[in-house]
Design a protein around this motif. Structure first.
Motif, short mmCIF file in Angstrom:
data_model
loop_
_atom_site.label_atom_id
_atom_site.label_comp_id
_atom_site.label_asym_id
_atom_site.label_seq_id
_atom_site.Cartn_x
_atom_site.Cartn_y
_atom_site.Cartn_z
N LEU A 1 -7.86 10.64 -5.56
CA LEU A 1 -6.48 9.36 -6.13
C LEU A 1 -5.57 10.10 -6.90
O LEU A 1 -5.15 10.95 -8.01
CB LEU A 1 -6.50 8.23 -6.44
CG LEU A 1 -5.45 6.95 -6.02
CD1 LEU A 1 -5.57 6.44 -4.70
CD2 LEU A 1 -5.79 5.87 -7.48
N TRP B 1 2.07 -3.88 -13.26
CA TRP B 1 1.00 -3.20 -12.19
C TRP B 1 -0.04 -4.07 -13.37
O TRP B 1 -1.33 -4.06 -12.80
CB TRP B 1 0.76 -2.19 -13.04
CG TRP B 1 0.74 -1.28 -14.51
CD1 TRP B 1 2.02 -0.72 -14.95
CD2 TRP B 1 -0.74 -1.33 -15.00
NE1 TRP B 1 1.20 -1.17 -16.37
CE2 TRP B 1 0.11 -1.22 -16.75
CE3 TRP B 1 -1.77 -1.63 -15.31
CZ2 TRP B 1 -0.88 -1.12 -17.20
CZ3 TRP B 1 -2.83 -1.32 -16.09
CH2 TRP B 1 -2.43 -1.33 -17.72
N ARG C 1 -7.52 -0.85 -13.50
CA ARG C 1 -6.54 0.03 -14.10
C ARG C 1 -6.35 0.54 -15.15
O ARG C 1 -5.42 1.21 -15.48
CB ARG C 1 -5.13 -1.23 -13.62
CG ARG C 1 -5.38 -1.38 -11.78
CD ARG C 1 -3.81 -1.46 -11.84
NE ARG C 1 -4.16 -2.40 -10.41
CZ ARG C 1 -3.17 -3.29 -9.14
NH1 ARG C 1 -2.28 -4.19 -10.87
NH2 ARG C 1 -2.89 -3.15 -8.30
N ASP D 1 -4.25 10.09 3.25
CA ASP D 1 -3.00 9.74 2.27
C ASP D 1 -2.62 9.91 1.09
O ASP D 1 -2.81 10.93 0.76
CB ASP D 1 -2.53 7.92 2.92
CG ASP D 1 -2.87 7.91 3.81
OD1 ASP D 1 -1.92 8.67 4.82
OD2 ASP D 1 -3.07 6.57 4.89
N SER D 2 -3.59 8.66 0.22
CA SER D 2 -3.32 8.92 -1.87
C SER D 2 -4.95 9.66 -1.89
O SER D 2 -4.85 9.35 -3.36
CB SER D 2 -2.69 7.83 -2.01
OG SER D 2 -3.72 6.48 -1.42
N ARG D 3 -6.07 9.66 -0.87
CA ARG D 3 -7.33 9.42 -1.50
C ARG D 3 -7.28 12.04 -0.98
O ARG D 3 -7.01 11.88 0.36
CB ARG D 3 -8.18 9.42 -0.57
CG ARG D 3 -7.84 7.62 -0.93
CD ARG D 3 -8.31 7.80 -2.62
NE ARG D 3 -9.91 7.63 -2.43
CZ ARG D 3 -10.77 6.85 -2.62
NH1 ARG D 3 -9.96 5.78 -2.54
NH2 ARG D 3 -11.87 7.60 -2.47
N ASP E 1 2.67 3.81 -10.94
CA ASP E 1 2.14 4.34 -8.79
C ASP E 1 0.95 4.71 -8.82
O ASP E 1 0.16 4.31 -7.89
CB ASP E 1 3.47 4.32 -9.26
CG ASP E 1 4.50 4.29 -8.71
OD1 ASP E 1 5.13 3.28 -8.80
OD2 ASP E 1 6.08 5.12 -8.08
N LEU E 2 0.61 5.41 -9.85
CA LEU E 2 -0.75 5.45 -9.43
C LEU E 2 -1.74 4.95 -10.06
O LEU E 2 -2.51 4.15 -9.57
CB LEU E 2 -0.51 6.82 -10.47
CG LEU E 2 -2.66 7.21 -10.14
CD1 LEU E 2 -2.92 7.91 -8.85
CD2 LEU E 2 -2.86 8.88 -11.41
N HIS F 1 -0.61 10.08 -6.58
CA HIS F 1 0.43 9.70 -5.99
C HIS F 1 1.28 11.83 -6.68
O HIS F 1 1.24 12.07 -7.70
CB HIS F 1 0.21 8.88 -7.21
CG HIS F 1 1.99 8.42 -7.14
ND1 HIS F 1 2.37 8.12 -5.49
CD2 HIS F 1 3.05 8.25 -7.83
CE1 HIS F 1 3.60 7.61 -6.15
NE2 HIS F 1 4.20 7.37 -7.26
N ARG G 1 -2.09 1.84 -7.91
CA ARG G 1 -3.62 2.57 -6.79
C ARG G 1 -4.44 2.06 -6.61
O ARG G 1 -5.18 1.87 -5.89
CB ARG G 1 -2.88 3.60 -5.63
CG ARG G 1 -1.52 3.54 -5.64
CD ARG G 1 -1.62 5.24 -5.07
NE ARG G 1 0.40 5.94 -5.31
CZ ARG G 1 0.10 5.82 -3.33
NH1 ARG G 1 0.11 5.73 -2.55
NH2 ARG G 1 1.83 6.04 -3.37
N THR G 2 -4.86 2.19 -8.39
CA THR G 2 -6.63 1.80 -8.33
C THR G 2 -7.11 0.12 -8.11
O THR G 2 -6.29 -1.01 -7.96
CB THR G 2 -6.99 2.24 -9.55
OG1 THR G 2 -6.07 1.15 -10.53
CG2 THR G 2 -6.35 3.44 -9.84
#
Length: 975
Positions: free
Chosen positions: A241, A378, A347, A226-228, A337-338, A243, A341-342
């Motif tokens: 990570l 975020w 962040r 996925d995102s990893r 968005d990246l 995106h 995800r953290t």
């Protein structure tokens, strides 16, 4: 084409050779272009180009293997094999065989990078192979003089990648294509592989269609989850990570690009940041733009940008324009968005910090990212969904639970841990306003919250208050809920009380002057901000309570209910153990009297108080309400000023005559120095004249007023001495019974049952003293009173005391009003007298015209000044008229013997001895035993006369009687 030449290389060579021979300039252009590529844009991009070609060839995902075999660098890749179009592209320098669907590659010319290490690259594939060779190219042009000459001019350097020959070799099993690069002399193959190893992991991230790279015995591979993305390699696993977003550029954005570039309108963006095993981002810092392979555009972003951006033919720089701007804008929109995800607490690590950009692209990207980050939600909120930084506020102080508590009041508040210093730079870059504690105080002031909420707030603030002096200043106006329901701006001066019963009383009593913290809000942090722990004593010391007490009578007259204040004050006085007179301001407390009116406490007396019996009927003192008297102990009521006995004023550091005492200023001025303390009985002016014996008994019975009575030079004794009445007279008109030296001058004080010490303290005379002009005047009046029978000794002692006081300047004689008559030596009173200043004159003056100060004739002059009388020597002139014989003092045997016995020097010179001494004065001739005329001693030859003459001459006048006895008979010395 043929089996021996499956890609038609002969035709390609012929076409190239024809072009060169037709236009030798074309040869030079191709040579220069090739040099520009491998010496310029592609000089250090060998692995990048090999990896990109491998990715372009991959079906799905592919593998690239690099190895050294017999001095050759070999790069084998899986996927689609080489075809004729590919060969033509390799030999074209300017065209690419890649279609828009073939991935990230754009320029077939990238193969020129191989010329940095070889002059004879070979490409083998499952469909056949081709080779390029500088040597074979030189041989091919040798028959063409113009071309050979041009090659010679270039030192033998010829274009390598224009003329291609078929090659025959076997591709390694499992691979579709292999590039073989015989290394030029001086090229270190092992170093090449080491350099490739350093780039392998980044290329696997940048080229998603390439998932494995093998270099020698080492391998790197990518695992997508996925995102990893995990990049495995010899040194372990590096996690990223990522995106990714993609799209298609609009026509107007690509119209300025070349034809083939316009055909590739699809764009993709990948943001990637390294993370640890817990997903915590590890910002990059110094990096380059990947498009998708590395460029020379330096970036300072926390994450890596891999995007299909238009780049210049050198593949090193971004090709600026609408297309590039559009892709960068899309990248910026995707960046939040990246970040989202953290893990929330990490962040801010992905926020580009303020600093100098490393390139124009870096500057532009930073601006775009900051703008996008400001607008996207975020940032974790203290309460509710994530917030966009553009509308977020963050607390300046880091305190657990503070932000979550304040979120009820402060809108758009970020989660509390964002206040930590490690987030400050990122939030500053996003222009997130920081709320100082002073701002917080302003926001919460006036907001209704239960006391428990305030307690939680104080708990959250406690660590900050304990360690930060600036924070304590900012919290100076922090609201504090009080026991009575009010909220006070600022902890300074408020009191923390632990007595639950007292707090309950305060909660229901409207005593605005007392700032007592509500029990449910009480917290130690308030002490650090200026509050203090206290009990009844501290509450009584609160200045506001004193103000409330002092205006209580005005308040009740204005229909203000003060019953709560009265209850609280009396309760505090009881619990604090306040002593009588300790807090004088309590006397202003309004209490009800016996008829229901409100009066000051110090204007009321306890019911049945003996004080009421000694006060004047017009005295402004009422009787306390029986109901109030029954509710509170006498000592409490007396402590607030209600009178049971005489009230006391005590001040250990007086600043002036401001204690409300009758005639206090006069007493103050009468002292040589201001008093060090004031200990005084008040209301003495209210005592009726005939009640002073009882009043004095009351004063003497109370230890406190007793001390005030006996205070040295104190007010109480001073005032009573001047105003009290005993037996119809002032105390100073009486003497104590044992004051014998005042007998005849003053009468003995009547027995009123009061201790003599009290009588002495209030002015009843104890001895003959002259302390001021009033004393002198009183004594002179009494001396001049013919009705007073005075002993001669009393008269002489009194005159001597008066003269000494004048000599010592105890008072100014001009301030004394003299009586018409004065007391003479005869005990009579007379108006026309002289003051005896020479003893021999007494033999010619009548005693009823002489005033004397005793045997000390030095006192005659000050006494005369006081009495405004002449000295006797000034008024009585005399002349010796009898005959005399001069006799030396030393010839007088009896005189000499007396002097020896008394250790006196025998006078020098002579004296005149008369058988009968006669002196003539205006009043006639007088026989006198001795006389002094013009400093000459005259005397008769008798023991008495000689003794007086001797005593005067030797300045031993007090020994005159002893001299008489010794001259008469020396043996008297023994008897």
């Amino acid at each position: 084409m043929s089996a021996a030449d499956p890609f038609g290389t002969a035709a390609l060579r012929a076409a190239v050779l024809s072009a060169w021979t037709t236009s030798p300039t074309r040869f030079r252009e191709d040579a220069n272009a090739e040099e520009d590529l491998y010496l310029g844009g592609y000089r250090d991009r060998l692995l990048v180009e090999l990896a990109q070609n491998a990715a372009d060839a991959a079906d799905g995902t592919g593998t690239l293997r690099l190895s050294l075999v017999d001095g050759e660098l070999r790069a084998a890749n899986t996927g689609r094999p080489l075809d004729a179009d590919g060969v033509a592209a390799l030999a074209s320098l300017r065209a690419s065989a890649k279609s828009a669907a073939q991935g990230v590659g754009q320029f077939g010319v990238g193969f020129a990078a191989v010329l940095a290490v070889t002059d004879a690259p070979t490409v083998l594939s499952l469909n056949g192979g081709v080779t390029f060779s500088a040597e074979q190219t030189r041989t091919a042009i040798a028959d063409h003089p113009d071309l050979a000459a041009r090659a010679a001019e270039r030192g033998g350097r010829v274009p390598v990648l224009r003329m291609v020959w078929p090659a025959d070799a076997v591709v390694p099993t499992g691979f579709a294509t292999e590039v073989r690069l015989p290394l030029r002399d001086g090229v270190n193959g092992r170093k090449l592989l080491a350099d490739f190893a350093a780039q392998a992991a980044d290329l696997l991230l940048a080229l998603p269609r390439l998932d494995r790279i093998e270099i020698g015995d080492d391998a790197w591979w990518r695992v997508d989850n996925d995102s990893r993305v995990e990049i495995h390699g010899p040194d372990g696993v590096v996690s990223w990570l990522v995106h990714r977003v993609s799209g298609t550029l609009a026509d107007d954005l690509v119209e300025h690009l070349g034809v083939e570039a316009r055909a590739r309108r699809q764009w993709s963006v990948c943001w990637a940041v390294k993370v640890d095993q817990d997903g915590v981002p590890l910002p990059l810092g110094d990096d380059v733009l990947h498009a998708p392979t590395p460029t020379d555009e330096r970036l300072s972003l926390p994450a890596r940008l891999v995007a299909t951006l238009p780049i210049e033919p050198t593949r090193r720089r971004l090709h600026a324009g609408p297309a590039a701007a559009a892709v960068l804008a899309e990248a910026a929109r995707a960046y939040p968005d990246l970040v989202g995800r953290t893990p929330a607490e990490h962040r801010t690590a992905l926020v580009p910090l303020v600093g100098f950009p490393l390139s124009e692209v870096d500057e532009r990207l930073r601006e775009l990212l900051v703008t996008a980050l400001r607008q996207a939600p975020w940032l974790p909120a203290a309460e509710g969904d994530d917030l966009a930084p553009a509308r977020t506020q963050v607390l300046d102080a880091e305190a657990d639970g503070l932000a979550e508590l304040l979120a009820e009041i402060v809108p758009d508040l970020a989660v509390g841990w964002l206040s930590a210093q490690r987030h400050a730079a990122a939030l500053a870059a996003l222009d997130v306003p920081r709320l100082g504690l002073a701002d917080v105080v302003e926001m919460i002031t006036g907001r209704a919250r239960p006391p428990e909420w305030w307690h939680r707030l104080y708990t959250a603030l406690a660590p900050v208050v304990e360690t930060d002096g600036t924070a304590r200043l900012e919290l100076g106006a922090l609201p504090v809920p009080l026991a009575d329901g009010r909220t006070l701006p600022g902890p300074a001066g408020v009191v923390l009380v632990e007595d639950a019963e007292l707090l309950e009383l305060l909660a229901h009593a409207e005593v605005g002057a007392l700032h007592v913290v509500h029990a449910d809000a009480a917290h130690p942090v308030l002490e650090r901000l200026g509050a203090y722990r206290g009990g009844p004593v501290d509450l009584l010391d609160a200045g506001g309570l004193q103000d409330a007490v002092e205006r209580s009578l005005d308040d009740v007259e204005s229909d203000v209910d003060i019953t709560g204040l009265v209850s609280v004050v009396l309760r505090l006085v009881r619990d604090a153990g306040v002593r009588v007179g300790e807090l004088p301001w309590l006397g202003a407390l309004a209490l009800k009297d016996s008829v229901g009116d409100w009066r000051r406490a110090d204007e009321l007396a306890l019911p049945g108080s003996p004080l009421l019996d000694v006060l004047d009927e017009d005295a402004p003192v009422g009787v306390l309400s029986a109901e109030v008297a029954a509710e509170w102990p006498d000592h409490v009521l007396v402590a607030v000023g209600v009178l049971d006995a005489f009230a006391l004023v005590a001040d250990e550091a007086p600043g002036g005559p401001d204690h409300g005492l009758a005639d206090e200023a006069e007493w103050w001025d009468s002292r040589q120095e201001p008093p060090a303390r004031v200990l005084a009985v008040r209301d003495l002016d209210l005592v009726t004249d005939d009640a002073w014996p009882r009043a004095l008994a009351l004063l003497a019975a109370d230890p406190d007023t007793w001390r005030a009575l006996l205070e040295p030079d104190g007010y109480t004794g001073w005032w009573i001495a001047r105003h009290a009445v005993i037996g119809g007279a002032a105390p100073s008109d009486w003497r104590l019974a044992d004051a014998d030296d005042l007998a005849g001058l003053y009468d003995t004080v009547p027995d009123i049952g009061v201790d003599p010490r009290v009588l002495a303290a209030i002015g009843v005379r104890t001895a003959l003293r002259v302390d001021n002009a009033d004393d002198a005047e009183d004594l002179l009046i009494r001396l001049g009173d013919p009705d007073r029978g005075l002993h001669p000794g009393a008269v002489l002692r009194t005159h001597a005391a008066l003269a000494e006081a004048v000599a010592d300047e105890v008072f100014d004689p001009t301030e004394v009003r003299l009586p018409e008559t004065t007391r003479t030596l005869a005990g009579t009173v007379a108006t026309d007298c002289v003051v005896l200043d020479a003893p021999w004159l007494l033999t010619v003056l009548p005693e009823d015209q002489v005033v004397a100060a005793g045997p000390d004739f030095a006192l005659a002059e000050p006494l005369a000044e006081l009495l405004d009388l002449p000295l006797a020597t000034e008024e009585s002139a005399g002349e010796v008229i009898s005959a005399a014989d001069p006799v030396p003092w030393s010839d007088l045997g009896a005189v000499a013997a007396a002097c020896e016995l008394l250790a006196a020097d025998i006078p020098l010179g002579t004296l005149l001895v008369h058988d009968k001494l006669m002196v003539r004065t205006p009043t006639g001739d007088h026989n006198t035993p001795w006389w002094v005329q013009d400093s000459v001693i005259h005397c008769e030859d008798t023991p008495e006369a000689l003794a007086r003459a001797l005593a005067w001459t030797t300045n031993r006048w007090p020994d005159r009687h002893t001299f008489t006895a010794l001259i008469e008979e020396p043996t008297h010395y023994l008897t």
